[in-house]
Design an enzyme around this catalytic site. Structure first.
Site, short mmCIF file in Angstrom:
data_model
loop_
_atom_site.label_atom_id
_atom_site.label_comp_id
_atom_site.label_asym_id
_atom_site.label_seq_id
_atom_site.Cartn_x
_atom_site.Cartn_y
_atom_site.Cartn_z
N PRO A 167 7.87 75.76 31.10
CA PRO A 167 8.63 76.98 30.74
C PRO A 167 9.59 76.82 29.58
CG PRO A 167 9.40 76.06 32.83
CD PRO A 167 8.15 75.33 32.48
N CYS A 181 -3.60 79.03 1.62
CA CYS A 181 -4.74 79.79 1.12
C CYS A 181 -4.85 79.76 -0.40
CB CYS A 181 -4.67 81.23 1.62
SG CYS A 181 -4.69 81.38 3.41
#
Length: 564
Positions: free
Chosen positions: A276, A42
């Site tokens: 999983p 950012c």
């Protein structure tokens, strides 16, 4: 236990550090195809604009420091090219040498992020056209701007990054034009809030081309011609593509992991993929929106960091924590203005078929008698049955962030507009008013729910019938300075003595500058036998901003037709 993490930055690095804090003896390997493990995404526009002058400030952690502190094997400039779930291995390539090798895992965490959209437009590959996603992009752009001595920039896309880059190019002294395909800047917010932002951008003499698409690029000498779908040609020295990003799901798809309807990597509440032993975090995953209950993707650093912490707990301790989703809380500095959003915008609630009410208030950032108070506009969306908060959007200057954080917290907790009324804030004249803007937004929303206030909206003015009555209850001088066509002027302070001038068999629409005097006028009329009375939500301020911007869009559409 051996953990492999593909991709670093926000999600992957957070996951790795948390795993180490939970398990000192685990073997942890991070693969990052870029040069840097953790950098401030950012902050990139502000380094280009010389607001952040020290490049090193962009780096949260280096690979060496991360390894030293957390004892994690960090392999930068190494790309994972394949996953073999049945063998529980990954294939990696060292980019500098081309060496290919395999590595086994017990648990695999994917944090591949997102990649910029580069549509296949003619000329899109020519020199001087950039995307901004990482440090390498930033270095290229900054060097190009300095070495080529550019004077004109065209930005394609008016999202958060696009507007931040518009500001930073402007601060470097460039002439800036922003081109956006939809009818407003900042797609996550609703049109009324965007209207205030657009007016502020225009006040800086940055050109906006809304409802306009780019059709191609041509290199002419040292400059780039950007051709628009209305026939206009913009001249640029540098072009920034800020059209958006898409989740990087290539590895997941090749491994036959489930890709969801939003085109992200599907994960369950534990951030576990369809395999999983493989988990995923960050910009590449999709999950259920807690408000609309539809699948969504969020491209924000805050959620990615939180996902990393939750994911680490689940891979080490065994699915002990659920991820509750993101309400897309985001804020951006646009020149002198601050704009924020949280929850689901009204237009997206409508698209999802979710019934809601919208209210708009204008408040000072702190007590009006203390110097420096500046107006902020707050728009709320809430459920008509119980008042549950669904979204909040704010455009203002000072204090926007702290109010947005309050709304975000309340939305996340499923609270209502009634809770806003009871919000207890830290009050002193330099910081707020005795009735904070959060309280004021709650008061207005409560009045609507209790039918003490009936509202209509800026885009409903033209739907009024000839027999309806439009009353401006501001002072005469305010009315003469600018008003809604067709309105008559009856100042609120004179209203009680002039009721005989108002027929009680008409539908009456009232407006003032911001909404308060219109509400008072409505209470007077309704308690004197006038039953069909509505007040303009957001007042003349909102109507004027929205209609001014809407007229500019009509002009663009007319220009397009002329060129056809």
């Amino acid at each position: 236990m051996k953990y492999i993490i593909v991709g670093a930055v926000a999600g992957g690095a957070s996951t790795a550090a948390r795993i180490r804090r939970l398990d000192e003896h685990a073997e942890i390997i991070i693969f990052e195809k870029g040069e840097y493990i953790s950098f401030a995404n950012c902050g990139l526009p502000y380094y280009i604009g010389d607001v952040i002058k020290d490049r090193n400030k962009l780096f949260v952690q280096t690979a060496a420091a991360f390894n030293q502190r957390f004892n994690i094997d960090v392999r930068v400039q190494t790309e994972v090219t394949a996953i073999n779930p049945s063998a529980k291995t990954i294939t990696a390539v060292k980019q500098l040498t081309g060496e290919i090798y395999e590595e086994s895992y017990d648990k695999l965490i994917l944090s591949p992020g997102a990649e910029p959209v580069r549509p296949p437009l003619p000329g899109i590959g020519i020199e001087g056209i950039f995307t901004l996603r990482n440090v390498r992009d930033t270095d290229y752009i900054k060097a190009y701007v300095q070495q080529k001595q550019v004077t004109r920039a065209v930005i394609i896309g008016a999202g958060f990054i696009g507007l931040e880059m518009a500001e930073n190019f402007y601060e470097l002294g460039l002439d800036v034009t922003v081109v956006e395909m939809i009818n407003q800047v900042m797609a996550p917010v609703d049109y009324p809030i965007a209207s205030f932002v657009q007016q502020h951008i225009r006040s800086k003499r940055v050109q906006l081309r809304l409802n306009t698409a780019v059709t191609g690029f041509t290199k002419v000498g040292e400059r780039i011609e950007v051709t628009l779908n209305n026939g206009e040609i913009l001249i640029a020295d540098v072009v920034l593509l800020s059209i958006g990003v898409r989740p990087d799901t290539r590895l997941a798809a090749m491994a036959n992991l489930k890709i969801g309807p939003a085109k992200g990597i599907w994960v369950n509440e534990f951030l576990q993929t369809s395999d999983p032993d493989i988990y995923a975090v960050g910009d590449a995953i999709e999950f259920e929106n807690p408000i609309t209950h539809q699948p969504m993707i969020t491209y924000l650093a805050g959620p990615a960091n939180k996902q990393g912490r939750i994911c680490a707990d689940n891979v080490v301790l065994g699915n002990v924590r659920s991820y509750k989703g993101s309400i897309n809380t985001a804020i951006v500095k646009v020149f002198d203005m601050t704009v924020g959003t949280t929850g689901t915008a009204s237009k997206h609630l409508t698209a999802a078929g979710i019934e809601h009410i919208v209210s708009t208030t204008h408040s000072g950032s702190h007590a009006g008698y203390y110097p420096g108070s500046k107006q902020m506009t707050i728009q709320l969306s809430f459920a008509p049955k119980d008042g549950r908060l669904l979204s909040a959007q704010i455009a203002g200057y000072d204090g926007v962030d702290k109010r947005l954080d309050v709304f975000a917290s309340y939305i996340k907790q499923g609270k209502t507009v009634y809770d806003l009324i009871e919000f207890e804030h830290a009050y002193a004249p330099p910081y707020s008013s005795a009735k904070d803007p959060v309280n004021m937004a709650g008061f207005v929303a409560e009045n609507i729910l209790l039918d003490r206030l009936r509202v209509f909206y800026w885009n409903e003015i033209e739907q009024q019938k000839p027999a309806d009555l439009l009353i401006d209850v501001r002072r005469k001088d305010e009315f003469e300075a600018g008003n809604i066509p067709g309105a008559i002027n009856l100042p609120v302070d004179e209203l009680r003595n002039r009721l005989s001038e108002i027929p009680n068999n008409k539908t009456i629409y009232i407006y003032c500058e911001a909404g308060l005097r219109g509400y008072l006028a409505q209470r007077i009329l309704r308690q004197n036998g006038y039953n069909k009375v509505a007040n303009l939500s957001g007042g003349y301020i909102l109507w004027n901003a929205c209609t001014t911007e809407a007229k500019k869009l009509i002009t663009v559409a007319e220009d397009f037709l002329v060129h056809q």
